[in-house]
Scaffold this motif. Structure first.
Motif, PDB file in Angstrom:
ATOM      1  N   HIS A 177       0.828  -1.224   0.000  1.00  0.00           N
ATOM      2  CA  HIS A 177       0.000   0.000   0.000  1.00  0.00           C
ATOM      3  C   HIS A 177       0.854   1.262   0.000  1.00  0.00           C
ATOM      4  CE1 HIS A 177      -3.796  -2.226   0.659  1.00  0.00           C
ATOM      5  NE2 HIS A 177      -2.987  -3.072   1.238  1.00  0.00           N
ATOM      6  N   ASP A 178       2.030   1.199  -0.604  1.00  0.00           N
ATOM      7  CA  ASP A 178       2.946   2.340  -0.675  1.00  0.00           C
ATOM      8  C   ASP A 178       3.020   2.825  -2.121  1.00  0.00           C
ATOM      9  OD1 ASP A 178       5.096   4.099  -0.809  1.00  0.00           O
ATOM     10  OD2 ASP A 178       6.419   2.853   0.426  1.00  0.00           O
ATOM     11  N   PRO A 179       2.276   3.897  -2.466  1.00  0.00           N
ATOM     12  CA  PRO A 179       2.252   4.369  -3.849  1.00  0.00           C
ATOM     13  C   PRO A 179       3.628   4.727  -4.407  1.00  0.00           C
ATOM     14  CG  PRO A 179       0.547   5.456  -2.562  1.00  0.00           C
ATOM     15  CD  PRO A 179       1.401   4.685  -1.601  1.00  0.00           C
ATOM     16  N   SER A 180       4.497   5.304  -3.582  1.00  0.00           N
ATOM     17  CA  SER A 180       5.838   5.670  -4.054  1.00  0.00           C
ATOM     18  C   SER A 180       6.647   4.441  -4.434  1.00  0.00           C
ATOM     19  CB  SER A 180       6.590   6.467  -2.988  1.00  0.00           C
ATOM     20  OG  SER A 180       5.962   7.690  -2.764  1.00  0.00           O
ATOM     21  N   ALA A 181       6.558   3.402  -3.618  1.00  0.00           N
ATOM     22  CA  ALA A 181       7.310   2.182  -3.897  1.00  0.00           C
ATOM     23  C   ALA A 181       6.821   1.522  -5.184  1.00  0.00           C
ATOM     24  CB  ALA A 181       7.195   1.214  -2.723  1.00  0.00           C
TER      25      ALA A 181
ATOM     26  N   ALA B  11       9.243   2.904 -15.392  1.00  0.00           N
ATOM     27  CA  ALA B  11      10.190   3.816 -16.032  1.00  0.00           C
ATOM     28  C   ALA B  11       9.687   5.245 -15.834  1.00  0.00           C
ATOM     29  CB  ALA B  11      10.311   3.491 -17.519  1.00  0.00           C
ATOM     30  N   PRO B  12      10.595   6.232 -15.792  1.00  0.00           N
ATOM     31  CA  PRO B  12      10.161   7.624 -15.585  1.00  0.00           C
ATOM     32  C   PRO B  12       9.138   8.101 -16.610  1.00  0.00           C
ATOM     33  CG  PRO B  12      12.544   7.455 -15.408  1.00  0.00           C
ATOM     34  CD  PRO B  12      12.044   6.108 -15.877  1.00  0.00           C
ATOM     35  N   TYR B  13       9.186   7.563 -17.816  1.00  0.00           N
ATOM     36  CA  TYR B  13       8.269   7.930 -18.899  1.00  0.00           C
ATOM     37  C   TYR B  13       7.166   6.879 -19.063  1.00  0.00           C
ATOM     38  CZ  TYR B  13      11.430   4.507 -20.669  1.00  0.00           C
ATOM     39  OH  TYR B  13      12.189   3.375 -20.778  1.00  0.00           O
ATOM     40  N   GLY B  14       7.054   5.962 -18.089  1.00  0.00           N
ATOM     41  CA  GLY B  14       6.136   4.839 -18.194  1.00  0.00           C
ATOM     42  C   GLY B  14       4.688   5.251 -18.415  1.00  0.00           C
ATOM     43  N   VAL B  15       3.928   4.311 -18.962  1.00  0.00           N
ATOM     44  CA  VAL B  15       2.509   4.512 -19.236  1.00  0.00           C
ATOM     45  C   VAL B  15       1.720   3.475 -18.437  1.00  0.00           C
ATOM     46  CG1 VAL B  15       0.723   4.347 -21.029  1.00  0.00           C
ATOM     47  CG2 VAL B  15       2.917   5.449 -21.537  1.00  0.00           C
ATOM     48  N   LEU B  16       0.618   3.930 -17.843  1.00  0.00           N
ATOM     49  CA  LEU B  16      -0.267   3.048 -17.086  1.00  0.00           C
ATOM     50  C   LEU B  16      -1.701   3.263 -17.547  1.00  0.00           C
ATOM     51  CD1 LEU B  16      -1.069   1.140 -14.723  1.00  0.00           C
ATOM     52  CD2 LEU B  16      -1.112   3.182 -13.261  1.00  0.00           C
ATOM     53  N   VAL B  17      -2.320   2.188 -18.011  1.00  0.00           N
ATOM     54  CA  VAL B  17      -3.756   2.178 -18.269  1.00  0.00           C
ATOM     55  C   VAL B  17      -4.339   1.360 -17.125  1.00  0.00           C
ATOM     56  CG1 VAL B  17      -5.591   1.580 -19.894  1.00  0.00           C
ATOM     57  CG2 VAL B  17      -3.339   2.255 -20.755  1.00  0.00           C
ATOM     58  N   GLY B  18      -4.725   2.042 -16.051  1.00  0.00           N
ATOM     59  CA  GLY B  18      -5.136   1.380 -14.811  1.00  0.00           C
ATOM     60  C   GLY B  18      -6.514   0.743 -14.884  1.00  0.00           C
ATOM     61  N   THR B  19      -6.708  -0.277 -14.079  1.00  0.00           N
ATOM     62  CA  THR B  19      -7.952  -1.037 -14.045  1.00  0.00           C
ATOM     63  C   THR B  19      -9.154  -0.136 -13.770  1.00  0.00           C
ATOM     64  OG1 THR B  19      -6.662  -2.851 -13.107  1.00  0.00           O
ATOM     65  CG2 THR B  19      -9.044  -3.092 -13.065  1.00  0.00           C
ATOM     66  N   VAL B  20      -9.007   0.808 -12.856  1.00  0.00           N
ATOM     67  CA  VAL B  20     -10.126   1.677 -12.477  1.00  0.00           C
ATOM     68  C   VAL B  20      -9.826   3.140 -12.799  1.00  0.00           C
ATOM     69  CG1 VAL B  20     -11.001   0.077 -10.742  1.00  0.00           C
ATOM     70  CG2 VAL B  20      -9.333   1.818 -10.080  1.00  0.00           C
ATOM     71  N   ALA B  21      -8.945   3.386 -13.759  1.00  0.00           N
ATOM     72  CA  ALA B  21      -8.558   4.761 -14.116  1.00  0.00           C
ATOM     73  C   ALA B  21      -9.536   5.360 -15.120  1.00  0.00           C
ATOM     74  CB  ALA B  21      -7.155   4.783 -14.709  1.00  0.00           C
ATOM     75  N   GLN B  22      -9.778   6.656 -14.990  1.00  0.00           N
ATOM     76  CA  GLN B  22     -10.613   7.382 -15.945  1.00  0.00           C
ATOM     77  C   GLN B  22      -9.826   7.745 -17.209  1.00  0.00           C
ATOM     78  OE1 GLN B  22     -13.916   8.243 -15.765  1.00  0.00           O
ATOM     79  NE2 GLN B  22     -14.031   6.910 -13.997  1.00  0.00           N
ATOM     80  N   ARG B  23      -8.498   7.877 -17.066  1.00  0.00           N
ATOM     81  CA  ARG B  23      -7.674   8.258 -18.216  1.00  0.00           C
ATOM     82  C   ARG B  23      -6.314   7.567 -18.117  1.00  0.00           C
ATOM     83  NH1 ARG B  23      -3.741  11.698 -17.021  1.00  0.00           N
ATOM     84  NH2 ARG B  23      -3.810  12.863 -15.081  1.00  0.00           N
TER      85      ARG B  23
ATOM     86  N   PHE C 276      -1.965   5.364  -8.030  1.00  0.00           N
ATOM     87  CA  PHE C 276      -1.773   4.430  -6.923  1.00  0.00           C
ATOM     88  C   PHE C 276      -2.135   5.044  -5.577  1.00  0.00           C
ATOM     89  CE2 PHE C 276       0.681   2.044 -10.128  1.00  0.00           C
ATOM     90  CZ  PHE C 276      -0.037   0.854 -10.036  1.00  0.00           C
ATOM     91  N   ASP C 277      -2.048   6.367  -5.437  1.00  0.00           N
ATOM     92  CA  ASP C 277      -2.558   7.018  -4.223  1.00  0.00           C
ATOM     93  C   ASP C 277      -4.024   6.635  -4.020  1.00  0.00           C
ATOM     94  OD1 ASP C 277      -0.247   8.394  -3.419  1.00  0.00           O
ATOM     95  OD2 ASP C 277      -0.799  10.216  -4.517  1.00  0.00           O
ATOM     96  N   MET C 278      -4.803   6.670  -5.093  1.00  0.00           N
ATOM     97  CA  MET C 278      -6.221   6.335  -5.036  1.00  0.00           C
ATOM     98  C   MET C 278      -6.435   4.827  -4.903  1.00  0.00           C
ATOM     99  SD  MET C 278      -8.737   4.889  -7.219  1.00  0.00           S
ATOM    100  CE  MET C 278      -7.885   4.996  -8.774  1.00  0.00           C
ATOM    101  N   PHE C 279      -5.783   4.056  -5.766  1.00  0.00           N
ATOM    102  CA  PHE C 279      -6.044   2.616  -5.816  1.00  0.00           C
ATOM    103  C   PHE C 279      -5.602   1.909  -4.539  1.00  0.00           C
ATOM    104  CE2 PHE C 279      -5.135  -1.760  -7.415  1.00  0.00           C
ATOM    105  CZ  PHE C 279      -6.434  -2.086  -7.766  1.00  0.00           C
ATOM    106  N   LEU C 280      -4.445   2.250  -4.024  1.00  0.00           N
ATOM    107  CA  LEU C 280      -3.918   1.558  -2.848  1.00  0.00           C
ATOM    108  C   LEU C 280      -4.591   1.981  -1.554  1.00  0.00           C
ATOM    109  CD1 LEU C 280      -0.107   1.416  -3.697  1.00  0.00           C
ATOM    110  CD2 LEU C 280      -1.909  -0.230  -4.235  1.00  0.00           C
ATOM    111  N   ALA C 281      -5.421   3.019  -1.606  1.00  0.00           N
ATOM    112  CA  ALA C 281      -6.158   3.463  -0.415  1.00  0.00           C
ATOM    113  C   ALA C 281      -7.396   2.606  -0.162  1.00  0.00           C
ATOM    114  CB  ALA C 281      -6.553   4.929  -0.567  1.00  0.00           C
TER     115      ALA C 281
END
Length: 129
Positions: A22-26, A32-44, A56-61
């Motif tokens: 549950h550590d968003p920073s970790a 990668a610094p330029y990485g892309v994430l299409v999250g399971t519950v993401a709006q964008r 991850f601040d939202m998801f891991l909470a």
């Protein structure tokens, strides 16, 4: 260098183990610094550490969040690899258990300047009914 399937499986296991802290920073540091994430519950779509950490601040909470893998299909190439499969996330929302079966694809890239293997692209979406 072409990684082994076991090495890539270990990277995916590390990602899930890090999510469970549950550590968003970790978790963000695995991208990668330029990485892309299409999250399971993401709006964008998210790109870059700031965007990814915000997701991850939202998801891991989520209360009692946990996850398990069901399948992996690993492809390896010179300095990059793909792990596609299924996983299930569970959490508690308003006192009720929420179970979200999803499919994923991690694209891993090995970069000397970026401390080794990092997630360059991660797509996750709920499995259709």
């Amino acid at each position: 260098m072409v990684p082994t399937s076991e090495e890539i499986m270990a990277l995916s296991e590390l990602w899930l183990d890090t999510v469970k802290t549950h550590d968003p920073s970790a978790v963000t540091e695995l991208y990668a610094p330029y990485g892309v994430l299409v999250g399971t519950v993401a709006q964008r779509i998210k790109q870059g550490h700031e965007d990814i950490e915000g997701y991850f601040d939202m998801f891991l909470a989520k209360d009692d969040l946990t996850g398990t893998y069901q399948s992996h299909l690993i492809q390896t190439f010179n300095n990059w690899a793909i792990d596609s499969g299924t996983y299930t996330f569970e959490w508690v929302e308003e006192g009720k258990s929420v179970i979200v079966p999803a499919r994923f694809t991690f694209v891993y890239e090995k970069s000397d300047y970026d401390r080794g293997w990092r997630i360059a692209n991660h797509h996750s979406s709920e499995l259709p009914l």
